[in-house]
Write an enzyme that holds these catalytic residues in place. Sequence first.
Site, PDB file in Angstrom:
ATOM      1  N   ARG A 194      -7.317   3.045   5.060  1.00 24.34           N
ATOM      2  CA  ARG A 194      -6.910   4.435   5.287  1.00 24.34           C
ATOM      3  C   ARG A 194      -7.091   5.237   3.995  1.00 24.34           C
ATOM      4  O   ARG A 194      -7.294   4.699   2.916  1.00 24.34           O
ATOM      5  CB  ARG A 194      -5.432   4.495   5.718  1.00 24.34           C
ATOM      6  CG  ARG A 194      -4.475   3.982   4.656  1.00 24.34           C
ATOM      7  CD  ARG A 194      -3.031   4.373   4.897  1.00 24.34           C
ATOM      8  NE  ARG A 194      -2.125   3.698   3.987  1.00 24.34           N
ATOM      9  CZ  ARG A 194      -1.945   4.022   2.707  1.00 24.34           C
ATOM     10  NH1 ARG A 194      -2.624   5.009   2.172  1.00 24.34           N
ATOM     11  NH2 ARG A 194      -1.088   3.351   1.949  1.00 24.34           N
ATOM     12  N   GLY A 195      -6.972   6.557   4.125  1.00 23.51           N
ATOM     13  CA  GLY A 195      -6.925   7.402   2.947  1.00 23.51           C
ATOM     14  C   GLY A 195      -5.558   7.318   2.288  1.00 23.51           C
ATOM     15  O   GLY A 195      -4.609   6.771   2.840  1.00 23.51           O
TER      16      GLY A 195
ATOM     17  N   LEU B  89      -2.846   6.810  -1.290  1.00 25.35           N
ATOM     18  CA  LEU B  89      -2.514   5.809  -2.284  1.00 25.35           C
ATOM     19  C   LEU B  89      -1.398   4.909  -1.754  1.00 25.35           C
ATOM     20  O   LEU B  89      -1.241   4.756  -0.557  1.00 25.35           O
ATOM     21  CB  LEU B  89      -2.127   6.509  -3.596  1.00 25.35           C
ATOM     22  CG  LEU B  89      -3.214   7.447  -4.162  1.00 25.35           C
ATOM     23  CD1 LEU B  89      -2.713   8.154  -5.410  1.00 25.35           C
ATOM     24  CD2 LEU B  89      -4.493   6.692  -4.471  1.00 25.35           C
TER      25      LEU B  89
ATOM     26  N   HIS C 241       6.433   1.135   3.906  1.00 27.46           N
ATOM     27  CA  HIS C 241       6.805   1.217   5.314  1.00 27.46           C
ATOM     28  C   HIS C 241       7.919   0.214   5.570  1.00 27.46           C
ATOM     29  O   HIS C 241       7.936  -0.869   4.962  1.00 27.46           O
ATOM     30  CB  HIS C 241       5.625   0.873   6.230  1.00 27.46           C
ATOM     31  CG  HIS C 241       4.459   1.791   6.087  1.00 27.46           C
ATOM     32  ND1 HIS C 241       4.558   3.159   6.201  1.00 27.46           N
ATOM     33  CD2 HIS C 241       3.148   1.527   5.845  1.00 27.46           C
ATOM     34  CE1 HIS C 241       3.366   3.699   6.033  1.00 27.46           C
ATOM     35  NE2 HIS C 241       2.493   2.736   5.809  1.00 27.46           N
TER      36      HIS C 241
ATOM     37  N   ALA D 208       4.528  10.694   5.186  1.00 23.36           N
ATOM     38  CA  ALA D 208       3.239  10.366   4.575  1.00 23.36           C
ATOM     39  C   ALA D 208       2.146  10.432   5.632  1.00 23.36           C
ATOM     40  O   ALA D 208       2.371  10.115   6.803  1.00 23.36           O
ATOM     41  CB  ALA D 208       3.286   8.965   3.957  1.00 23.36           C
TER      42      ALA D 208
ATOM     43  N   GLY E  24      -1.991   9.330   6.266  1.00 27.37           N
ATOM     44  CA  GLY E  24      -3.189   8.626   5.817  1.00 27.37           C
ATOM     45  C   GLY E  24      -4.005   8.217   7.028  1.00 27.37           C
ATOM     46  O   GLY E  24      -3.487   7.531   7.915  1.00 27.37           O
TER      47      GLY E  24
ATOM     48  N   GLY F 291      -2.392   6.973  10.561  1.00 31.40           N
ATOM     49  CA  GLY F 291      -1.711   8.184  10.997  1.00 31.40           C
ATOM     50  C   GLY F 291      -0.603   8.626  10.076  1.00 31.40           C
ATOM     51  O   GLY F 291      -0.827   8.864   8.891  1.00 31.40           O
TER      52      GLY F 291
ATOM     53  N   CYS G 132       2.580   7.342  -3.119  1.00 35.08           N
ATOM     54  CA  CYS G 132       1.339   8.096  -2.951  1.00 35.08           C
ATOM     55  C   CYS G 132       0.723   8.504  -4.286  1.00 35.08           C
ATOM     56  O   CYS G 132      -0.104   9.423  -4.348  1.00 35.08           O
ATOM     57  CB  CYS G 132       1.553   9.323  -2.064  1.00 35.08           C
ATOM     58  SG  CYS G 132       2.185   8.905  -0.431  1.00 35.08           S
TER      59      CYS G 132
END
Length: 229
Positions: free
Chosen positions: A80-81, A83, A87, A149, A151, A162, A180
Site C-alpha cells: 500500500r501507499g 509509511l 492496527h 489513516a 493507504g 483502504g 505515518c
Amino acid sequence: MSTVNIGVINLGRIGYLASLQLQSKLASSIKERKTKWQDGVLLLLEYPSLYTVGIRDKSYTASDELRLRNLGAEFHRTDRGGLITYHGPGQLIVYPIVNLKCWRRPLSIRWYVESLEETVIRLCRSMGVSAHRYPPYPGIWVGERKLCAVGVHASRHVTTHGVAINCNTDLSWFKHIIPCGIEGKGVTSFSELLLRDIKIQDIILPFCDAFQETFSCKLHNITISDLDG
C-alpha cells in the site's frame, strides 16, 4: 447512469495475512469478471495488534522489526501507499475492493483517495466531530491529531487496502513508532474525542451511509459465499 452496487462483508476479527489473501482473491475475481459483484466489495474488519509498513518506507530495519515484535505485535511490509502505522483492536479497517471504472468518470487515484477522506469527514460530522484534511499529510485529522489513516493500492483500476479509523483503540501502541512518518503530530480516537466508549459497531452504519453518499452508490450486506460468479 446505472447504479453502482457495492457489497459489504463484515469479517470481524481476522489475521492480517488472511485479509491480504482475501483482498487479492477478490481483486482478481473483479478483474477477471468471476464475481457477480463486479463494481466491488467493502471488507469491514478488525486486526490483532500489528504494525504495517508501506512501499515508501525503507527506514525500518530488521532490528526495528524485532523491537516492535517484542512488544507483542505482528510486523508486516505491504504494497500500500504510506509509511508505518499501527492496527489493532478497537480500530475499524475498511478495505474497498472496487473497480474505479464503474463510476464512468476520468480514472484518478487522487479522486478516489479524496473521496475516501471525504467519506470519513462525513462520518465524523455525523458523530459530532469536526475533522479535516491536513495537507500535505495524508489521512483525516482533528486538530493536529490523526483519527484515520489512509493507504491504498490499485492495479488495473481495481483498488485494495483502504482506511483505518480509531474507535476505542489503545493509542499507547502508537508511542513506539512515528505514525505515518510524521514528526511532532499525535493520534486520537472517537472515544478520546467524545469522552465515551465508541466501539467499532457504533460507526459501521454511519460510515456506510457516508460512503454511499460520497461515492453515489448502493451498499448491500452480503457474505463471502455471495462472491461466487
